[in-house]
Write a protein that holds these residues in place. Structure first.
Motif, mmCIF file in Angstrom:
data_model
loop_
_atom_site.group_PDB
_atom_site.id
_atom_site.type_symbol
_atom_site.label_atom_id
_atom_site.label_comp_id
_atom_site.label_asym_id
_atom_site.label_seq_id
_atom_site.Cartn_x
_atom_site.Cartn_y
_atom_site.Cartn_z
ATOM 1 N N PHE A 10 -6.567 -3.456 -7.424
ATOM 2 C CA PHE A 10 -6.294 -2.263 -6.643
ATOM 3 C C PHE A 10 -7.480 -1.950 -5.735
ATOM 4 C CE2 PHE A 10 -4.334 -2.081 -10.776
ATOM 5 C CZ PHE A 10 -3.033 -1.691 -10.536
ATOM 6 N N SER A 17 0.846 -1.194 0.000
ATOM 7 C CA SER A 17 0.000 0.000 0.000
ATOM 8 C C SER A 17 0.877 1.238 0.000
ATOM 9 C CB SER A 17 -0.913 0.033 1.233
ATOM 10 O OG SER A 17 -1.833 -1.028 1.235
ATOM 11 N N VAL A 27 -2.076 -2.302 -3.891
ATOM 12 C CA VAL A 27 -1.865 -3.082 -5.106
ATOM 13 C C VAL A 27 -1.579 -4.517 -4.687
ATOM 14 C CG1 VAL A 27 -0.637 -3.201 -7.303
ATOM 15 C CG2 VAL A 27 -0.744 -1.029 -6.051
ATOM 16 N N VAL A 80 -3.627 3.675 -1.909
ATOM 17 C CA VAL A 80 -3.800 2.682 -2.963
ATOM 18 C C VAL A 80 -3.092 1.394 -2.560
ATOM 19 C CG1 VAL A 80 -3.435 2.126 -5.390
ATOM 20 C CG2 VAL A 80 -3.935 4.493 -4.714
#
Length: 610
Positions: free
Chosen positions: A525, A417, A566, A564
């Protein structure tokens, strides 16, 4: 905010309970009885509604012995002989507090600084209510938010979903990792859910490896207060069931608790058109130190697991269910897919997203083996505030023996993150779901755009959809791979989840075949606000042990940004008995870091790594 006429027949408009079955609204001392009283007695008659000022002496729990918190400790020390009576009283006290808190306005509830949130004024709260669970444990942080809105669901249907653990998990797939009912204290009265009390266990998740799953053990109490008017309340029971943890939900050898629920839940009123007005209240205390600093402002703001996230998730899921049951197709949907094919494709996408969430949060729903809690792969920091300036990647692995729905072999999961300060979550979401720009970051696109072949809407917002994408559309190269993608968005956050699938399997699914046998490994995501646009204030956040309420909340800065996460799940060897190599781990970790860098460049964003 006011409920107005929602609570007809309540006299002053305030709920209270006559636990002894009389009309005075007093709290019956059931914990002193050797035999627990009956459910109807504790319900206070058929309606359970009387008048009485909020926080009146008649409604306060006995303070001389520490309220219910003290009673629960006493019951536990006595061998649990009175546990059932204490649980019943706890449920009643929690319901009373929830319905009062849900309908009160200022000064109890205050708007948040920039985000439009309603947060609890703790000074006023302590004046109006006796705490159901005693004082906040030292070092714990309190969060309390309220949100109201309209959902496409009847009150009875929503109540049925909340009182059924599997349906509750399906209704909130991105919030509830796992849920189960461990005991039924009361099954309800008159063949309805009213009066139902269940002991439940749940894992609540924020989609990031930087935030541990919140494990909670709680009572869920459902009560019908009038025709078309229901309330459902949750309250933690750790002090009864885990007396060694002092009621604080502390750590244990087998799991991380670190959270307890004060009266939390929803009030639901039918609107006579298939819709309901829902008011959600979340009041929790948790160990903030378990979460990484990047996520503490989000947690403090109430956007991570607060009322807005629950209500927004409910509204989005209800839209999806309404479309699923509808005979008419939304304008963007491809009419070539039969109704049964649509359902099969949506079911496959749901499994894909569930597996993605379980991999991100390392839920017990999937058996992952952690290789190295954090594996640093350099070159990703570039923003300061992250300590060593490296991307930190959680690496996990599992050996699949080829069960239906997953390929056989060694599966590696890589998750990290980052924070993108000043980059709005909507901008990140729109970029990642743009098939024309897919070649910027997706290795499966080979540097080119993708073509959307099929589209199934899941809600009113065009960002809620399941799509089937074809790679390399511009080059004319044909191969046997397609991309199944699900995108989800609401006011609390967004998801972009995808997985490669083969053409033959998708033909079967789109013709209505069983999707359970389609093998896929999800990547994607999770996009959340970073919480810096409405940090907690001294009146809306409370910290046990004397810590400053604003110490990690961002101070209410307007520097709105994104968090975010991933995550990639990749088959690194198709032999289930194969050993995982260092080279495989490094390759996947570097792929994750490279993807983040490409997104950073495309959005012209800075990155703060953990």
């Amino acid at each position: 905010m006011s409920f107005g006429g929602m609570f007809d027949g309540a006299g002053s408009g305030v709920f209270s309970y006559d636990a002894a079955g009389g009309g005075g609204g007093g709290v019956h001392n059931s914990r002193l009885l050797p035999t627990p009283p009956s459910i109807p007695d504790l319900m206070g008659g058929s309606s359970g509604l009387t008048g009485g000022p909020v926080g009146s002496a008649a409604m306060r729990l006995p303070a001389g012995i520490g309220g219910l918190d003290g009673a629960m400790h006493a019951a536990a020390a006595d061998g649990g002989a009175f546990d059932r009576a204490v649980l019943l009283e706890l449920a009643l006290a929690a319901m009373d507090e929830l319905v009062k808190v849900a309908q009160m306005d200022e000064p109890l509830w205050l708007p948040s600084l920039d985000g439009g949130f309603e947060t609890l004024n703790y000074d006023e709260y302590h004046r109006a209510f006796a705490r159901v669970l005693g004082q906040c444990p030292a070092g714990y942080v309190s969060e309390a938010t309220r949100e109201s809105g309209i959902a496409i669901i009847s009150s009875v249907d929503l109540v049925d979903s909340l009182m059924d653990a599997p349906r509750w998990s399906e209704m909130f797939p991105c919030v509830v990792a796992r849920a189960s009912t461990t005991d039924i204290i009361s099954s309800g009265m008159g063949g309805t859910r009213s009066g139902s009390i269940q002991l439940m266990h749940a894992e609540l998740q924020v989609l990031s490896p930087l935030v541990p799953i919140r494990e909670v053990v709680f009572l869920r109490f459902c009560k019908q207060h009038a025709e078309g008017l229901w309330a459902v309340v949750d309250v933690s029971v750790d002090a009864v069931l885990r007396p060694d943890q002092n009621g604080c939900g502390g750590s244990s050898s087998s799991s991380y608790m670190g959270c307890r629920l004060l009266p939390t839940g929803c009030i639901v009123q039918d609107m006579n058109n298939g819709y309901s007005k829902v008011t959600w209240v979340v009041h929790a205390e948790y160990d903030e130190t378990a979460a990484h600093q990047l996520y503490r402002p989000l947690l403090r703001s109430g956007q991570a697991l607060g009322a807005r996230r629950w209500l927004a998730s409910l509204q989005r899921q209800c839209q999806y269910l309404a479309i699923l049951c509808s005979n008419s197709l939304p304008a963007r949907d491809h009419a070539a897919i039969t109704p049964v094919g649509r359902r099969s494709m949506l079911k496959l996408a749901q499994r894909m997203t569930d597996n993605f969430c379980a991999g991100v949060c390392a839920s017990a729903a999937q058996k992952w083996r952690r290789l190295d809690e954090w594996r640093g792969e350099g070159g990703g920091g570039g923003g300061g505030g992250g300590g060593d300036g490296e991307d930190k990647v959680r690496m996990m692995a599992r050996h699949s023996v080829g069960a239906p729905g997953e390929p056989p072999g060694v599966v590696l999961s890589a998750t990290t993150s980052v924070r993108l300060p000043g980059t709005l979550p909507q901008r990140v979401f729109d970029y990642l779901r743009d098939e024309q720009r897919r070649g910027d970051w997706d290795i499966l696109a080979n540097g080119e755009a993708m073509q959307e072949m099929d589209h199934i809407a899941k809600g009113q917002h065009h960002g809620n959809a399941v799509s089937l994408l074809r790679p390399n559309a511009t080059s004319g190269n044909q191969n046997n791979m397609l991309i199944l993608q699900e995108t989800c968005t609401d006011s609390s956050g967004s998801l972009v989840v995808y997985a490669p699938v083969d053409v033959q399997s998708m033909h079967v699914v789109m013709n209505g075949g069983d999707s359970a046998y389609v093998s896929l490994l999800p990547s994607g995501f999770a996009i959340l606000p970073d919480g810096h646009n409405n940090g907690a204030s001294p009146s809306s956040a409370e910290v046990g042990g004397g810590a400053s309420p604003n110490s990690a909340a961002g101070g209410g800065s307007n520097n709105t940004g994104s968090l975010v996460t991933v995550a990639f799940q990749i088959l690194v060897n198709n032999l289930p008995t194969a050993k995982l190599t260092v080279e495989s781990v490094d390759t996947v970790s570097n792929l994750l870091s490279c993807t983040i860098q490409k997104i950073k460049s495309a959005l012209q964003a800075s990155i703060i790594s953990p």
